[in-house]
Scaffold this active site. Structure first.
Site, short mmCIF file in Angstrom:
data_model
loop_
_atom_site.label_atom_id
_atom_site.label_comp_id
_atom_site.label_asym_id
_atom_site.label_seq_id
_atom_site.Cartn_x
_atom_site.Cartn_y
_atom_site.Cartn_z
N ARG A 140 -3.17 18.17 22.77
CA ARG A 140 -3.19 16.94 23.56
C ARG A 140 -3.64 17.28 24.98
NH1 ARG A 140 -0.69 12.10 22.56
NH2 ARG A 140 0.61 12.99 20.92
N GLN B 68 10.22 10.98 26.11
CA GLN B 68 10.50 11.68 27.37
C GLN B 68 11.82 12.44 27.21
OE1 GLN B 68 9.73 9.44 31.04
NE2 GLN B 68 8.91 7.78 29.78
N ASP C 64 1.56 4.54 18.28
CA ASP C 64 1.46 3.94 19.61
C ASP C 64 0.03 3.48 19.87
OD1 ASP C 64 1.73 3.18 22.20
OD2 ASP C 64 2.41 5.10 22.96
N THR C 65 -0.85 4.39 20.22
CA THR C 65 -2.27 4.04 20.39
C THR C 65 -3.05 4.25 19.11
OG1 THR C 65 -2.86 6.28 21.08
CG2 THR C 65 -2.15 4.76 22.80
N GLY D 290 -4.30 6.92 18.18
CA GLY D 290 -5.30 7.96 18.39
C GLY D 290 -5.06 9.17 17.51
N LYS E 130 -3.13 19.96 16.14
CA LYS E 130 -3.83 19.22 17.19
C LYS E 130 -3.42 19.75 18.56
CE LYS E 130 -0.46 15.64 18.26
NZ LYS E 130 -0.11 14.22 18.33
N HIS F 156 12.45 9.92 17.55
CA HIS F 156 11.21 10.69 17.70
C HIS F 156 11.43 12.16 17.42
CE1 HIS F 156 7.16 11.48 18.99
NE2 HIS F 156 7.57 12.28 19.95
N ASP G 157 13.62 -15.52 38.94
CA ASP G 157 13.14 -14.28 39.56
C ASP G 157 13.01 -13.14 38.56
OD1 ASP G 157 15.78 -13.77 39.06
OD2 ASP G 157 16.27 -13.05 41.08
N ASP H 247 1.03 16.08 13.11
CA ASP H 247 1.15 17.13 14.13
C ASP H 247 2.30 18.04 13.73
OD1 ASP H 247 3.58 15.83 14.98
OD2 ASP H 247 2.38 14.50 16.23
#
Length: 254
Positions: free
Chosen positions: A197, A99, A225-226, A228, A195, A132, A39, A172
């Site tokens: 966002r 976060q 991450d991406t 970008g 920059k 981070h 499961d 950044d």
């Protein structure tokens, strides 16, 4: 040199890393079986007697983040119940680190929640690499060792001769302190990408602060991450006359 009371365990996310750590320490890796029931529940069993040991549990919370985080929490709980003397959670990559604040109404501070979960599960100490943001250290009610990768990057860059005619670029404003430290170690100038966002995982470059014309630019960040941010920053730097653009980051999440 052998460490008598030291044991190293790991989850599925960091098997090779744990093997490398044990080779450097000259010890045998501890045995732990991390499986899933049909499961999807995570099941853990530690195969060694760890009573009274100084235990290090290595498990990066890389994607799939929730699965690897649960593995780590359950390993911590199993170790605590097996009477390890001290348990250190080693997180090469700390998921949910972004976060870290309430930037809009009715959102959680999930980084603090994860810090509380690690403590409640049984960690006596945490070891992390390039968080981070530095203030995440204050989210923990237990000691935290924050390691930096800058020394490794500096050694590699100098050995490759890449530091000639170089400018270190912060992608950044949040990464300025990290990029400045690297620039100081390399004894090269610093530039900053300004920059904004407009929405999550989307960035727009506004300005380049500093001189990149005719130089080899090195974009330095903690996490990709991406990609970008890096791609937009690289295009903006080239448009300002940089002859070459490279990037390095501690956590290539991608």
């Amino acid at each position: 040199m052998a460490y008598r009371d030291l044991k190293v365990l790991c989850g599925n996310a960091s098997i090779e890393l744990a093997r490398g750590a044990c080779r450097h320490l000259g010890i045998e890796q501890g045995q732990a079986v991390v499986q899933k029931f049909s499961d999807g529940e995570v099941h853990v069993q530690i195969g060694d007697n760890i009573r009274g040991n100084d235990l290090f549990i290595i498990n990066s919370t890389c994607p799939p983040v929730n699965d690897h985080l649960m593995e780590l929490l359950i390993l911590l709980d199993a170790a605590k119940r097996a009477s390890a003397a001290r348990i250190t959670a080693v997180l090469p990559y700390f998921g949910y680190a972004r976060q870290d604040r309430k930037d809009r109404p009715r959102v959680p501070i999930t980084a603090k929640l994860v810090a509380n979960l690690l403590t409640a599960a049984g960690a006596n100490r945490v070891l992390a690499v390039d968080l981070h943001c530095g203030q995440l250290q204050g989210f923990f009610d237990i000691p935290l060792d924050h390691l930096s990768s800058e020394i490794v990057f500096v050694k590699h860059i100098i050995e490759c001769g890449m530091n000639e005619n170089m400018v270190v670029v912060s992608p950044d404003t949040g990464s300025v302190a990290r990029a400045r430290e690297l620039a100081n170690r390399l004894e090269v100038p610093l530039a900053i990408v300004d920059k904004r966002r407009p929405k999550k995982n989307t960035t727009e470059v506004m300005n380049i602060i500093g001189d990149v014309r005719g130089k080899r630019a090195l974009l330095f960040d903690d996490m990709i991450d991406t990609a970008g941010t890096l791609c937009n920053a690289a295009n903006a730097i080239k448009a300002q006359g940089a002859i070459d653009v490279c990037a390095c980051a501690t956590h290539p999440v991608l």
